[in-house]
Design an enzyme around this catalytic site. Structure first.
Site, PDB file in Angstrom:
ATOM      1  CE  LYS A  81      -4.506   0.724   0.317  1.00 10.56           C
ATOM      2  NZ  LYS A  81      -5.620  -0.091  -0.168  1.00 10.56           N
ATOM      3  N   GLY A 175     -21.633   5.633   4.279  1.00 10.22           N
ATOM      4  CA  GLY A 175     -20.741   6.043   3.184  1.00 10.22           C
ATOM      5  C   GLY A 175     -21.361   5.674   1.850  1.00 10.22           C
ATOM      6  N   GLY A 177     -20.237   6.545  -1.352  1.00  6.97           N
ATOM      7  CA  GLY A 177     -19.322   6.896  -2.444  1.00  6.97           C
ATOM      8  C   GLY A 177     -19.393   5.870  -3.560  1.00  6.97           C
ATOM      9  CG  ASN A 178     -16.230   5.463  -6.709  1.00  6.91           C
ATOM     10  OD1 ASN A 178     -17.022   5.877  -7.537  1.00  6.91           O
ATOM     11  ND2 ASN A 178     -14.948   5.808  -6.667  1.00  6.91           N
ATOM     12  CB  VAL A 179     -17.861   0.814  -2.594  1.00  4.42           C
ATOM     13  CG1 VAL A 179     -18.338  -0.580  -2.230  1.00  4.42           C
ATOM     14  CG2 VAL A 179     -16.491   0.748  -3.265  1.00  4.42           C
TER      15      VAL A 179
END
Ligand code: NAD
Length: 366
Positions: A81, A175, A177-179
């Site tokens: 990472k 959340g 967002g994208n997911v």
């Protein structure tokens, strides 16, 4: 700062600190393991960390989780990472991203970078001007990750109830967002009701636009919006953390009444001991590093191309990578079986499975 005695140091093979004065780049790259092929892959998180210590802790924990994920999914790379210390909204410039690309290039192919929180496929295309060790230029990992979370969430519901039918169950999604937004679409389509939250009002509005387009205007009745902090007190059967990590901690766990936790966020447990706490409370916690592996599975054709174990992917291979995310169900079942058999939490079972696999892969490389 000490590294070898750091509580999150897990015999990481290499941790490199980069600094580029001209562009303001400060980045840490952690390679947890490069087995089995001498290289490691993992996303780049661009985040306004409070200090270096917070950034180091994050990169150590995230890279280890990547190792678990890539090993369990039989990918041709170990886990790594990178973190960039800064505010992506203010500090992310083309010169800085290109400097980061040169850092990746300096690692000589030992590290393959990809997108994560704070970075995008477009950023990967900029980084690729300086290095070829980049994944995520062409694959948007949001859709396969969301589908994989959906598959994992259903499997965890089956573990808790004996069947995976979501009709009438309430899922609290943190959340959007994208997911998270895409996960909501799968859930509503499968008959679940939603309680949702996000710190960003635009993300909530985007969810409603999305859902109304796919399910019709009456969908509004099945979605309740709450404030970010109130999410922990909701009466939902499933809690799906899809924002940031460390949301399962001493303060939040006593507030939860859900029976299942399955979501996309990395490192949802503030500390490993919190998995035991959830287990004691009878909550089925599906290990995040299995549930959210749809992104790496969905982008596997790109990884094979960079690593040299596959050619330029065809559209059929890309579609197959997406379908392969369904293997998340089998991995989770293995973890649940092991947990039941040994009287341990599914998280500890998943970590055991991953460590065995990493050991095997390390022994293959000598
Ligand atoms: P994203 O940045 O697109 O979405 C995150 C959302 O969470 C944003 O809308 C943000 O406003 C919201 N948020 C932030 N703090 C919050 C809080 N305290 N309460 C409620 N909402 C909050 O990220 P994403 O790509 O959707 O990924 C979500 C999580 O899943 C991240 O932890 C990421 O590391 C993990 N993950 C993503 C992928 C992927 O392929 N995108 C793969 C594996 C894991």
């Amino acid at each position: 700062m000490f590294l070898y005695k750091h509580p999150d140091f897990d015999n990481h093979e290499q941790v490199t600190f980069f600094c580029d004065e001209k562009t303001g780049l400060r980045a840490i790259v952690a390679l947890h393991t490069t087995a089995p092929m001498g290289l490691a892959g993992g996303g780049c998180r661009f985040y306004p960390y409070r200090d270096d210590a917070e950034a180091l802790r994050d990169v150590l924990r995230l890279s280890r989780a990547m190792s678990y994920k890539l090993a369990l999914c039989d990918m041709p790379a170990g886990g790594a990472k990178s973190v960039v210390i800064g505010d992506p909204a203010k500090d992310k410039t083309e010169p800085l991203l290109r400097a980061l690309g040169r850092c990746v290039e300096q690692l000589g192919g030992r590290y393959v970078i990809a997108e994560d929180v704070g970075t995008t496929p477009e950023d990967m295309r900029v980084i690729a001007k300086e290095t070829r060790y980049v994944v995520g230029r062409s694959t948007d990992t949001g859709p396969p990750t969301a589908y994989g979370v959906f598959v994992g969430l259903r499997t965890a519901v089956r573990e808790a109830t004996g069947n995976s039918n979501l009709t009438g169950l309430t899922v609290a999604v943190q959340g959007l967002g994208n997911v998270g937004r895409r996960l909501c679409r799968h859930l509503v389509h499968a008959g679940a009701d939603l309680i949702v939250t996000d710190v960003n009002q635009a993300a909530i509005e985007a969810l409603f636009t999305d859902l109304k387009n796919s399910e019709g205007p009456q969908v509004e009745r099945r979605v309740k919006v709450v404030t970010p902090d109130a999410l922990y007190d909701q009466n939902a059967f499933v809690y799906a953390p899809c924002a940031l990590g460390a949301v399962l901690n001493d303060l939040t766990i006593p507030r939860l009444t859900c029976k299942v936790i399955a979501g996309a966020a990395n490192n949802q447990l503030a500390e490993e001991r919190h998995a035991d706490e959830l287990y004691r409370r009878g909550i089925v916690y599906a290990p995040d590093f299995i549930v959210n592996s749809g992104g790496v599975i969905g982008a596997s054709h790109e990884l094979h191309e960079v690593v040299g174990t596959g050619g330029v992917p065809t559209p059929e291979q890309e579609a197959q990578s997406f379908r392969d995310t369904e293997k998340i169900a089998g991995l989770l079942e293995q973890a649940f079986d092991l947990a039941r058999g040994q009287g341990i939490s599914p998280h500890v079972a998943g970590v055991t499975m991953a460590k065995n696999k990493i050991r095997e892969r390390r022994s293959m490389t000598g």
